[in-house]
Design a protein around this motif. Structure first.
Motif, PDB file in Angstrom:
ATOM      1  N   GLN B 276     -18.931 -11.262 -26.887  1.00 22.23           N
ATOM      2  CA  GLN B 276     -18.694  -9.851 -26.554  1.00 22.23           C
ATOM      3  C   GLN B 276     -19.271  -8.944 -27.641  1.00 22.23           C
ATOM      4  O   GLN B 276     -19.907  -7.940 -27.338  1.00 22.23           O
ATOM      5  N   ILE B 277     -19.063  -9.332 -28.910  1.00 20.41           N
ATOM      6  CA  ILE B 277     -19.581  -8.496 -30.011  1.00 20.41           C
ATOM      7  C   ILE B 277     -21.107  -8.504 -29.991  1.00 20.41           C
ATOM      8  O   ILE B 277     -21.754  -7.452 -30.078  1.00 20.41           O
ATOM      9  N   LEU B 280     -22.417  -6.758 -26.778  1.00 20.51           N
ATOM     10  CA  LEU B 280     -22.071  -5.332 -26.801  1.00 20.51           C
ATOM     11  C   LEU B 280     -23.040  -4.598 -27.722  1.00 20.51           C
ATOM     12  O   LEU B 280     -23.498  -3.493 -27.407  1.00 20.51           O
ATOM     13  N   LEU B 320     -20.246   2.633 -25.306  1.00 24.86           N
ATOM     14  CA  LEU B 320     -19.434   1.470 -25.695  1.00 24.86           C
ATOM     15  C   LEU B 320     -18.609   0.974 -24.500  1.00 24.86           C
ATOM     16  O   LEU B 320     -18.559  -0.237 -24.223  1.00 24.86           O
ATOM     17  N   TRP B 324     -19.182  -2.614 -22.750  1.00 22.59           N
ATOM     18  CA  TRP B 324     -18.106  -3.617 -22.726  1.00 22.59           C
ATOM     19  C   TRP B 324     -17.872  -4.104 -21.297  1.00 22.59           C
ATOM     20  O   TRP B 324     -17.677  -5.297 -21.052  1.00 22.59           O
ATOM     21  N   CYS B 325     -17.927  -3.176 -20.354  1.00 18.25           N
ATOM     22  CA  CYS B 325     -17.745  -3.555 -18.958  1.00 18.25           C
ATOM     23  C   CYS B 325     -18.901  -4.464 -18.509  1.00 18.25           C
ATOM     24  O   CYS B 325     -18.681  -5.467 -17.826  1.00 18.25           O
ATOM     25  N   VAL B 327     -20.765  -6.433 -20.369  1.00 20.81           N
ATOM     26  CA  VAL B 327     -20.617  -7.747 -21.014  1.00 20.81           C
ATOM     27  C   VAL B 327     -19.522  -8.555 -20.303  1.00 20.81           C
ATOM     28  O   VAL B 327     -19.691  -9.747 -20.031  1.00 20.81           O
ATOM     29  N   SER B 328     -18.419  -7.899 -19.988  1.00 12.53           N
ATOM     30  CA  SER B 328     -17.308  -8.589 -19.310  1.00 12.53           C
ATOM     31  C   SER B 328     -17.770  -9.119 -17.963  1.00 12.53           C
ATOM     32  O   SER B 328     -17.435 -10.246 -17.572  1.00 12.53           O
ATOM     33  N   THR B 411     -12.660  -3.193 -16.321  1.00 14.15           N
ATOM     34  CA  THR B 411     -13.066  -4.131 -17.380  1.00 14.15           C
ATOM     35  C   THR B 411     -11.948  -5.125 -17.683  1.00 14.15           C
ATOM     36  O   THR B 411     -12.184  -6.335 -17.787  1.00 14.15           O
ATOM     37  N   GLN B 415     -11.981  -9.169 -17.289  1.00 11.95           N
ATOM     38  CA  GLN B 415     -11.679 -10.054 -18.428  1.00 11.95           C
ATOM     39  C   GLN B 415     -10.593 -11.059 -18.049  1.00 11.95           C
ATOM     40  O   GLN B 415     -10.709 -12.257 -18.345  1.00 11.95           O
TER      41      GLN B 415
END
Lengths: 255, 428
Positions: B276-277, B280, B320, B324-325, B327-328, B411, B415
């Protein structure tokens, strides 16, 4: 029991959705320092048992203790004590041997300095120094096997599980791997090994168990077994105990 | 922390070797943003900057038709060509077929005399109402028989555009007619012609229409194709990391790395956190690169420059949230896909579908009502709304929180779904 690397009592396991048990009330003790070979026909339960012993599969009843620790209850502590060399190349082929070992070393709980020292030693012993910075996907099968083995022993495990560690390699690589495993054993590592290479097993193992249809049908030192069954080699012993007909059963996914 | 650092390092190394994935993540959205913006911008210029060619065939010889032509010229929308020699309608149509013009107007013969008759009739009626008997009503028959003006149009012209042309022509006709009535009325009362100055005072409206684009901070930046496209394709790019991340997870599942990690004394959640890091950071880099291209490269290509929102911190937080969404979503696809082909296929198709129903490709206001419910389920829709709140409406972070909140909920649901999938497949 205190001197056992592995102690299995009344183990029961079945795959989800399957009515037939893979194991029912299976018992097995493997003493510390043993070079233990687990053999059996395809689908007999060797890999499933190894996955139960390494905590990859959760069993329904019974107990498995690794160096006295019940693995179902002390998973994190137990995972520090053993190493695992799977049959597949379970590594990152996009990375070099050094990069793989750095990553798996960190995940084994080692610190940076200890990892570097161990990497140098392993590359030397397994003859990977010249290719240490090349991507693994460019390697031959034998070189990949050695990287796969190096990852399994990066944390100096007290117990090492090896699932067909020499499959698909040439004689020289097999010889090198077997010699390295013997050296590890001399330094105190218990080896738990499965293979279909019976001549190799004769060379490596001092104790063997034969598993068929989820049951341990023999478990003793090789010399005793050969004498008891009046055979002069493991292959003859194996055939006399399991028969000559095909033994394959449907392979069940381990998820 | 050491384990997390080592895992991030590993993920970055693997990512750097995935040339095709990087190509999909950076080059494809940049090309899309440039091409789509260029196309939309040329359409925008065609409608706003270019005049539409118009043939005018005047069969009338009177003043009213000349007045009408002057009024049409003043509209400013048309590149007017007067047809000489009063050609037949068929000849005018032939010229349109030869792409000489997109529009043609035919003014009928006796237009002026009929218009004058109508004006006299109405003026007569008005004076009758005031109690002054006039013989204007006698011309009623003539007034009723004004032949219509014919407007030919090329089928390429859209209905909304034709409607605006029709409206402009009607205004011109109204003006000519009003002038005629006024002049007739004035003459009937005063027996002198209506003075020009008075006519101008009566006819011309002095009420101006001040056109202002709506913005939250009061700025007067007119939205353009760049302001619309850059945020939209940035979101698309962020979600397209599914090609790289989704298949990376499938690879780890298939080659046994996942299984091996399970035998080590480290929680697999570290691996998920690392992914995720890492990814992201990649999505934020994508946004920074595409925004920079909008600001720096677009003007050099002759495209409108991207105007960044005044709330840069807000822009960072929206990016951001979107990243994040994305990546999820990619992790979720990777967890459930059985093969790399599945991850790539399902990932790409689902992103295109979610982009389509989310308003990335078709404006959300143009969608049928049934799609608007589905639109609310698309994370790309909420990303787009949040970005548009900043880029088009000049809003601040507080103005787009209403869009970020549903995005956050989606999101979290994705997850949880991924964690359930990993648990179900005995991977954690």
């Amino acid at each position: 029991m205190d001197n056992d690397a592995i102690s299995i009592r009344d183990l029961g396991f079945s795959y989800p959705g399957q009515s037939k048990n893979c194991f029912s009330n299976l018992n097995l003790d493997i003493a510390v320092g043993t070079r233990f070979g687990l053999f059996g026909p395809n689908g007999a339960g060797k890999t499933t048992l190894m996955h139960c012993m390494t905590g990859l599969l959760s069993y329904s009843h019974g107990s498995i203790r690794l160096l006295g620790n019940e693995i179902a209850h002390h998973k994190k502590a137990v995972n520090k004590l053993f190493g695992f060399v799977p049959q597949d190349f379970s590594l990152y082929q996009e990375l070099s041997p050094v990069q793989n070992l750095e990553f798996f070393g960190a995940w084994s709980g080692m610190r940076s300095g200890a990892i570097k020292k161990k990497i140098t030693e392993l590359l030397e012993v397994l003859d990977l120094t010249d290719v240490k910075d090349k991507q693994v996907h460019k390697f031959s099968g034998g070189m990949k096997r050695r990287v796969n083995l190096a990852i399994g022993v990066i944390n100096d495990p007290q117990v090492l599980f090896l699932d067909e560690p020499t499959v698909g390699v040439d004689i020289q690589t097999r010889h090198a791997i077997i010699n390295y495993l013997k050296q590890l054993n001399r330094n105190g590592t218990t080896l738990i090994y499965t293979s279909h290479q019976l001549s190799e097993a004769e060379e490596l193992c001092d104790k063997i168990a034969l598993i068929e249809d989820g049951k341990i049908i023999i478990n003793n030192s090789l010399e005793v077994l050969l004498a008891e069954h009046k055979e002069d080699g493991l292959e003859g012993l194996y055939v006399s105990l399991t028969g000559k007909q095909y033994k394959d059963i449907e392979i069940v996914s381990t998820g | 922390m050491y384990k997390l650092r080592a895992t991030i390092k590993k993920d970055l190394r693997i990512l750097s070797r995935d040339k095709m994935g990087v190509l999909f993540m950076f080059v494809m959205p940049i090309i899309l943003a440039i091409v789509i913006t260029a196309i939309q911008n040329s359409t925008f210029e065609l409608v706003n900057d270019n005049k539409v060619s118009l043939l005018l065939n005047n069969h009338d010889t009177g003043e009213a038709s000349k007045e009408l032509i002057k009024s049409i010229e003043k509209i400013g929308m048309f590149n007017l060509t007067l047809v000489k020699g009063k050609q037949m309608d068929a000849q005018v149509i032939e010229r349109m077929n030869n792409k000489d013009a997109l529009l043609a107007i035919i003014i009928p013969a006796n237009f002026s005399s009929k218009m004058a008759a109508k004006a006299k009739n109405i003026a007569g009626k008005a004076l009758n109402n005031f109690g002054a008997p006039v013989d204007g009503v006698n011309v009623k028959a003539d007034a009723d028989s004004i032949e219509p003006i014919t407007l030919y149009y090329h089928p390429v012209l859209q209905e909304s555009f034709r409607a605006s042309i029709n409206g402009a022509l009607r205004s011109s006709l109204q003006l000519v007619e009003s002038k005629q009535i006024l002049q007739t009325l004035y003459f009937s009362l005063n027996e002198t012609a209506l003075p020009d100055s008075l006519e101008k005072d009566i006819i011309n409206t002095n009420v101006a229409i001040n056109q202002v684009p709506v913005s939250r901070d009061g700025t007067r930046v007119t939205p353009n194709a760049t302001q619309h496209n850059i945020p939209a394709w940035t979101i698309f790019a962020m979600f397209f990391i599914v090609i790289s991340l989704g298949s990376s997870i499938v690879r780890e599942k298939l080659n046994g790395s996942f299984m091996r990690l399970k035998t080590l004394p480290t929680n697999y959640l570290i691996a998920l956190l690392s992914k995720q890091i890492t990814y992201l950071s990649v999505t934020l880099l994508q946004a920074a690169v595409i925004f920079a291209i909008g600001v720096l490269l677009f003007p050099l290509l002759g495209l409108p420059k991207l105007n960044l929102p005044s709330d840069i911190a807000g822009l960072f937080i929206v990016s951001l949230a979107c990243g994040w969404c994305a990546v999820s979503f990619a992790i979720c696809i990777g967890v459930f896909a059985q093969t790399q082909e599945q991850a790539n296929g399902i990932g790409a198709v689902s992103i295109v579908l979610l982009a389509a129903i989310g308003g990335i490709m078709v404006p959300s206001f143009a969608m049928p009502a049934s799609f608007k419910i589905a639109m609310n389920l698309s994370p790309l829709h909420w990303c787009l709304e949040a970005f548009y709140g900043l880029f088009l409406e000049a809003g601040k972070l507080k103005d787009v929180l209403i869009n970020i909140l549903p995005l956050f909920v989606i999101t979290v649901v994705i997850q949880l779904l991924s964690l359930w999938g990993l648990k179900r497949k005995n991977l954690i």
